[in-house]
Design an enzyme around this catalytic site. Structure first.
Site: not given
Ligand code: ACO
Length: 320
Positions: A245, A275, A110
């Site tokens: 980004h 993204n 990215c």
């Molecule tokens: N729909 C519903 N529930 C979901 C989903 C979904 N799509 N995805 C995960 N969950 C659930 C999980 O299973 C978990 O359930 P549990 O508590 O029963 O185990 C719960 O939601 C919480 O999951 P978390 O991973 O803790 O959620 P979080 O609030 O951290 O959000 C996210 C997840 C959105 C991925 C966040 O961590 C994030 O934005 N991280 C950065 C990711 C990113 O931007 N990556 C790209 C950058 S690098 C690049 O661009 C190549």
């Protein structure tokens, strides 16, 4: 410092996939995706090849810059990968444009567009007049596991391009890399040598530790913006616009809060684009350029983070 941006272009595939569309095959909901990421819809390459969107964005940028492809001196493609491993995407764009210059891909995930700007800057620092096309393209829909709700809902496809030439728009630039396969990994096929056992073959889709990338991203945006503004001899508050980004609205809001900067300085397009990896910053740049929202003399910061893990940020003045 040694380049000016003289044209921008972009392309998004036709197929739009909304959050509701995803609920047809994933255990997720529009509300979960929107509240955790700010994303409502994304564009996915179904009818188009990766080359198609790369070519369209390139043509748009060349027209915007009023440059004939035959007059290009270099094509750089920041991408995780095109339709083929070889030829590189840059070579296929070069052929389709009818250009004759050298062409190569770079992979900084990215952060690729900012890495591409730095490579262009290094070429231009040789002092020879050059016109360089940077075309940042990713088709994340081909790299995510569409059965994994924790990653499939985040990513999308797109292409963003810029034409740069000798000039003095760039005020400071900083790149970093901290090798880390655990946080974000897209394994490659390992071939079918009979000596390899089944269990050695990786699943060839994106695997991510979301919370780890989340923490890394906020720190990276804050540290890199402080560094590039200091190197440019300006205060954070002097920036007219920050193009981050477009990974996740919450990451951008978290960084703005930590930097004590108003959200109105940060340009957000994640809602309808998701993204798009390396393409996300030049997609925004082109949108602002085409809508007359970039005025000569504006101070703009770009800030990116991604797989590698890599980061890249820079400060530019807009002169087009
Ligand atoms: N729909 C519903 N529930 C979901 C989903 C979904 N799509 N995805 C995960 N969950 C659930 C999980 O299973 C978990 O359930 P549990 O508590 O029963 O185990 C719960 O939601 C919480 O999951 P978390 O991973 O803790 O959620 P979080 O609030 O951290 O959000 C996210 C997840 C959105 C991925 C966040 O961590 C994030 O934005 N991280 C950065 C990711 C990113 O931007 N990556 C790209 C950058 S690098 C690049 O661009 C190549």
């Amino acid at each position: 410092m040694s380049f000016s941006i003289i044209g921008t272009g972009s392309a998004l595939p036709k197929t739009i996939q909304t959050n509701s569309d995803l609920t047809a095959f994933l255990d997720t909901s529009h509300d979960w995706i929107l509240s955790r990421t700010g994303i409502e819809a994304r564009h996915i390459c179904i009818e188009e090849s990766i080359l198609d969107i790369a070519f369209t964005a390139s043509i748009n940028a060349l027209e915007n810059a009023d440059i004939n492809p035959k007059h290009l001196d270099l094509i750089i493609c920041p991408t995780l990968g095109g339709d083929t491993i070889t030829p590189s995407l840059a070579c296929l764009v070069q052929e389709k444009l009818g250009a004759t210059c050298p062409a190569f891909d770079i992979n900084a995930a990215c952060s690729g567009f900012v890495y591409g700007l730095d490579v262009a800057d290094a070429y231009l620092s040789r002092g020879k007049p050059m016109t360089i096309l940077i075309i940042a393209v990713d088709a994340m829909s081909k790299l995510v596991d569409w059965t994994d709700r924790s990653t499939a809902v985040l990513f999308a496809d797109g292409a963003g391009a810029a034409v740069v030439t000798n000039g003095d728009d760039l005020k400071s630039i900083y790149l970093s890399a901290v090798g880390n396969q655990h946080a974000l990994d897209i394994p490659w096929a390992k071939g079918n040598h009979p000596g390899l056992s089944e269990k050695e073959l990786p699943i060839p889709y994106l695997i991510m530790d979301g919370p780890e990338v989340y923490r890394f991203a906020i720190t990276a945006i804050c540290d890199d913006l402080r560094r590039v503004t200091r190197d440019a001899g300006i205060a954070l508050e002097d920036l007219d616009l920050i193009i981050p980004h477009q990974a996740n609205q919450r990451i951008i809001e978290g960084a703005a809060k930590r930097l004590k900067l108003p959200m109105k300085k940060f340009v957000l397009r994640v809602k309808n684009q998701g993204n798009t990896s390396a393409a996300s910053i030049p997609l925004v740049l082109d949108d602002l350029n085409r809508h007359g929202q970039l005025k000569p003399g504006m101070l703009i910061a770009l800030t990116a983070f991604g797989g590698g893990l890599t980061t890249g940020a820079c400060v530019l003045t807009w002169s087009k």
